[in-house]
Scaffold this motif. Sequence first.
Motif, short mmCIF file in Angstrom:
data_model
loop_
_atom_site.label_atom_id
_atom_site.label_comp_id
_atom_site.label_asym_id
_atom_site.label_seq_id
_atom_site.Cartn_x
_atom_site.Cartn_y
_atom_site.Cartn_z
N CYS B 106 80.52 28.34 21.09
CA CYS B 106 79.81 28.11 22.34
C CYS B 106 79.14 26.74 22.36
N LEU B 411 76.01 34.73 17.86
CA LEU B 411 74.92 33.91 17.34
C LEU B 411 74.28 33.17 18.49
N THR B 418 75.68 27.94 18.02
CA THR B 418 75.71 29.20 18.77
C THR B 418 77.16 29.55 18.97
N GLY B 419 77.42 30.86 19.02
CA GLY B 419 78.81 31.23 19.21
C GLY B 419 79.12 32.62 18.74
#
Lengths: 1065, 675
Positions: B106, B411, B418-419
């Motif tokens: 992300c 995450l 993030t992802g």
Amino acid sequence: MPYTLTIDGKQVSVEPGTTVLEASTVAGAEIPTLCHDPALSAVGACRLCVVEVEGAKGPVASCAMPVADGMVVHTQTERILTSRRLILDLLLSDHPKDCLTCEKNGACKLQEYAYKYGVRGPTLVGHTRKPVVDRNNPFIERDNEKCILCGRCVRVCHEVQGVGAIDYAYRGFDARITPAYDEGLDQSPCVFCGSCVASCPVGALSPKLEKMTGRSWEKTKVPTICPYCGTGCAINLLVKDGRVVGVEPGDGPANHGRLCVKGRFGYEFIHHPERLTQPLVRRDGNLAPATWDEALELVAARLSGIKGRYGPDAVAGLSSARCTNEENYVMQKFMRAVIGTNNVDHCARLCHASTVAGLAAAFGSGAMTNSIDEIAMADAIFIIGSNTTETHPVIALRVKEAVARGAKLIVADPRTIELAELADVHLQHIPGTDVALLCGIMRVILKQGLFDKEFVAERTEGFEEFARSLEPYTLEFVEGITGVPAGHIVRAAHLYAEAERATILYTMGITQHTTGTDNVLAIADLAMLTGNVGREGTGVNPLRGQNNVQGACDMGALPNFFPGYQRVDDDAARARFEAAWRVDLPRKPGLTVVEMFSAAARGDIRAMYICGENPVVSDPDIGHVRGALENLDFLVAQDIFLTETAALADVVLPAASFAEKDGTFTNTERRVQLVSKAVDPPGEARSDWEIIMDLARRMGYRMEYRSTAELMEEIALLTPIYGGIRHGRLGSDGLQWPCPSVSHPGTKFLHKDRFSRGLGKFSPVNFIPPDELPDDEYPLVFTTGRVLYHYHTGSMTRRSSGLNWLCPGAYVELDPATAERHGIADGDAVKLVSRRGEVVAQAKVTEGIRPGTVFMPFHFAEAAANVLTNPAVDKIAKIPELKVCAVRVVRAHLPGAARPDLAAARTRVQTIREGIDLRKVDEIYEGFEAREGILIPMLQKMQDVYGYLPRPALERAAKLLRVPLARVYGVATFYAQFRLKPRGRNIIRVCQGTACHVRGSRDILKEVTSVLGVGPGESTDDLRFSLEPVACLGACGLAPTMMINDDTYGRLTPRKVRGILDKYK
Amino acid sequence: MRVREMGLLLFKCCDKCTHFGEKPCPDFVKCRVLGPVCHDNPGCRELRKTLAARVRREDAPARVIVGMGTCGIAAGAGEVFDALQRALEGAGVVATLERTGCIGMCEQEVLVDVVLAGSPRVTYGRVTPDMVERIVVEHLVGKKPVAEWVVGEILDETRPYEDLPFYSKQHRVVLRNCGFIDPENIDEYLVHEGYVALSKILSEMTPEDVIEEVKKSGLRGRGGAGFPTGMKWQFTRKSPGERKFVVCNADEGDPGAFMDRSVLEGDPHAVLEGMIIAAYAIGAEKGYIYVRAEYPLAVSRLKLAIAQAREYGFLGHNILGSELSFDIVIKEGAGAFVCGEETALLASIQGERGMPRPRPPFPAVRGLFGMPTNINNVETYASVASIIRNGAAWYAGFGTEKSKGTKVFALAGKIKNTGLVEVPMGTTLREVVFDIGGGIKDDRKFKAVQIGGPSGGCLPESLLDLPVDYESLTGAGAIMGSGGLVVADEDTCMVDLARFFLQFVQNESCGKCVPCRIGTLRMLEILNRITEGKGVMEDVDTLTELATRVKELSLCGLGQTAPNPVLSTVRYFRDEYEAHIKDKKCPAGVCQALTSYTILAEKCRSCGLCAKVCPSGAIEVPKMPEGEGEGEGESGEELSGRRVPRKKPYEILQDRCIKCGACEKECRFDAILRR
């Protein structure tokens, strides 16, 4: 195999499926409950009934937990007690502590448990709900602040009453129980049965009539039977200081704790100021008070005089279906033994005379074959000519119960009555075409081989001739006569014939016809054809209209029968009664009600003794009735009020109401039940039996009974079907006749292995049109009926301010096409004209009635439907054709219109103002392939169309889905997606999820608010934007995020937000 | 540029092919990828090969693939896609422009992959429309990647980006296709072993075999509670009922979780295949997917997938010529978190308020419309096909003794990468947060990881070596939950975070049972008091006691887990509670009432912006001592293009400050200190 459990160290064995709560009760453990009601589904909401079950992770709500074999349960551990204290603490933290003035004080479960568990007050204090009190109705006060959300009221309203006037709405701490749109019960479909009040464990729901009448412990409970319809519901009269101050439902075999509005709240008549308190004698044309001696001496002298001069048959008496069995017995005995005539009848003539005649011919016994409880067991229910929810509300609950269980429902009625909406098939036939309809159904059953060949062969006679008689009733022919589509007839035939257990319920729609007896015979034929007699859950079940109409018939208040349906022209029977009563008795059957009035008009009847009846309102062609009564030499009326009939009398005798005397009533399922005296009669009023006994003595006949129990012993002696009935045996469950001996347990259903007459007799019947048919001059079919809130001629119910408030006056139901043709709008005054007279009432335009048919309730003397009705009678049963005559309708002027329907008016206004096209709701509904579970998808699509959920659209959806509006409202306020108010064209959803929260979504929200000037949940004044924070958009990787309409934006900063918003401006 | 081709695998090779959507062939799947199976004809074989290759884009000289999951779109993938379309057309490049689901990174969105025939897949991160021109010109035309924007190169799809730490510890079972196939094209799913498991069970396995296989795999419910999936299937199979239902819980309501969304958007057929297999195993004819309406993209991709599956004969009557008939209906949620609870979810499908009811009876016995119903979540169903295809032993080879297989985590929060990640059960939190997640954003200090959403707990640094499996997490006072991991740094106030979750729970409580309806409000009120500086130390004990009882006494999972964030923060971050109560300080500077703003004299440039925006007039124009500030100061600086006189720093009058933070937001010199 029962399961064995150990509860608090005690071993108990219970059946699988039992709950831990029930098992604990067996083990003697006391478990507190608030949301639990054994009659309702278990929801496990209050958590007060928690117990410890060994092996379970935590405390277990015992009300909803089924037992398991070998379970070890502890109900009173310290951990459990602490838990219960916490629940009580939490409840009290949001509950007013005004026990000092609360009506529920002393009967409140929360108060009781707070005391038992020593929870003095909340230790946790905080936010409390805003008090909202709904008192804009006559009967029920709803105090939201005291509500503990146990949901018992909701469940009883849905599960038992099948109404759904209230439901849960909103959620979280804001969750509350309310009618739709947080309005009052008066705006809801509430039928004021009071079941919610009875179920409420705290003071949130209270009966308004009982306000300030005393504490629960100050009131004595007197168990007795409801004085209204023939269901025979058990009630408890609450008595304080010699007054009936309230009614509670009793747990009787007919009602199991249920009641309708009349039984529950219609008791004001008992102490009404207009009660007759002393005898009245007509002096100089006016009724003036007199002593009992004066009045009774006058009656004795005049009756003796007329009997002496014109013979005993110049005197006639009407007994009362509202008086006790004992009183009816005394009344007919008085007419037969003292006057010496069989001219005694009562209003059963107007309701079920044809039932008595028809079922006696077919089966040998003219009563409901099965019991009320069995209705709930049926697999198919065929209701014809009965608006059960209005006339027998508590029996209708059993129908709804069966339907909820999966039973098929067939309703035949010209009007879309409430049960028709629940029905699998609704046969909307033209009034008066029942025989054709039934023959059509039977022909399908016969032709398709759906009949019970074995039953027909073994238990019946006359089948061949009957079968041949059905030949002409082809589907085309029947459709032509009845107006019912052939497909519906076939479907009804299948549903009824293919059910394992099918029952038929009917009332006046069948009986009040010139072909009433034929109608009943056809019904009996249908039941026999399919073998649906003599088994549990089946039968032919005429629902009797008045509390003791069955008993009045049983007691021989009929011109051709002694008590127990023994014919007066049967010499052996008469000999028995002559011996017992020590007089010679007349052999010739007497006159029926309608015949009496004709005879009176002719001058053949010179005197009448009318006990507890009001023929001036109830009988057909009342102009004629009034003339006949005015033509009498002498009229005695014995009643509790100065009714329209009593006002014409020469002597009026004040009687005691049901609350003021002992005796028995026999309900529609042949159940003899005890009536108990709760209070003294007002003034000098006396029980009917005592008055008649006194009068008999004054006329030289010895009648000495010390009590009604003693009277019953005489009845039992002379009436085989009551042979085993004694007051002492009746207890709280009563006994169902036939009960031939004191060891007999009573009879739940009739004709088990043989019919009362031996074999069941098929009768060929032929369709004959009603006596009066529409023509050019009177082009509409007129039919009459009842409403829930009133009873018979209204002498009791119209003296209840609350019932009058709920149903203030007469109305005329018209279909929209007829209304339009005559330029009539909903609410206009209309005049109905028949060959016999005219009445004026308010028009109610509805799609729920067959085009060309008009309907009117008959309770209202000032607009009496029976001015119009036709006195033509059935040849055999002499029942008049109250259900069909011909009328025309014209617009009229009505002084003082009734209460307008505010909710409907508001809907119309909103629909117009907001330009809502409700056809879109129909389109959305039609767009779904299946109907299962489509409420939420429908609301979603509606919101797509309208942008929000306008009230008229919700109402339309509720109607289409047959879901109560309160439930739809509850769903619409539960889900965050739904909006009930107009919202902006651009919907801004700022994510409030965790990732966004830690990455600063607060600032994003603040920024949107400051740029647009709208707070969360609000819309801008110009309706360009709505700000609707959401829990999480699920794009957490790009937090903070927001959505505008369908566009998602991530990695937001306040500055970026400003730019994005600009794009939408 | 070529437009996407759909339905390539539906082509009949010749008249011998008997497959129709309404009358499907049992060998359909095998035939289309490896076929034909029923007859041997070189021409037909060639055609099949060509078509499958076309679907795999083996014929494309160049491919440009844009990550079009919601995160990608939120980051601007739509504009990038349009820009690419224009640029490719403008440059006259022969290439396919494709879209795919979320590949997981992300933080790097918008992601654009370029594959030149014969070369590895090159990924560009954080692509903006103005970068597109250069990528087209240099990479697609000039065949030379724009090195400075490249995130990595994919060599092997099952282990993508071997060189990137974000992927090296991952094992992608559920996510195997996410980010690699076009989720809107069933053909792509098929050539990636799609519906092979379904074909296998229909031809080779009895329902009992399937249940046995799932049981042996050790798969447990990925919705959070971790109930063994095979056992649940068995219960539902054994429960008597006129009809049975399969329900997919896609009501991913945990704030901070987006695993289900990504799977639905990236590989919807994997979920459908799992549901069809479950339907076969338990004997169901109808399935429902209850999906959040807040996920419009997932809904539309599911609808498309269902329509395609019907067309291909994977849904409907006699699936692949077998006895199995099964169809799926989508129900969109209407915004109620509690509908993630299974009994509330069923009530909602039935058109009622989503109010949970007591269990037993469990849905397996009495579920939807009173009939036996199997409910699993998205990730559970998405695991099933791989288990059947590769065997239970293969799947059970991942994970720990009691928690088998892999788990997808989302995450988010103050973490660098993030992802979306998928790791074997038992991987430690540290590996997930630091090795995969890259540690804390802006290199701040790690404070906590919040796992499992409102039902979960906040774990401190000392527990970073905790292996992530059902048992370990429960032991630590958290739960696996659906897999949302939100990382908090030193700027996150743990009391405020607990308060945040309770506010959430209170908003979402259905209001039915007393402990949840009133109990959570009383807890929230205590937390509000503490964050406002009005708390006393007894409040912490009351809070703990209340939380413990609410947990025990609540009717459903919502109330039973609602106290977890409170209990875990009290347990691991008691010092923060004490700071709020005793010192009336919010160490993270989050709680407004306990925060004060001051101006750092050394950083203040006296520009006056803060005073201008202050709504309460709490920032004063400094008073000039006589003689100073006239004329141009020696150290006057260039500001807004003009010389300003040097002034004394501004000051905040604490008694007037309403702590709105407007000054801090406006200050361009970081001169305002929040404490």
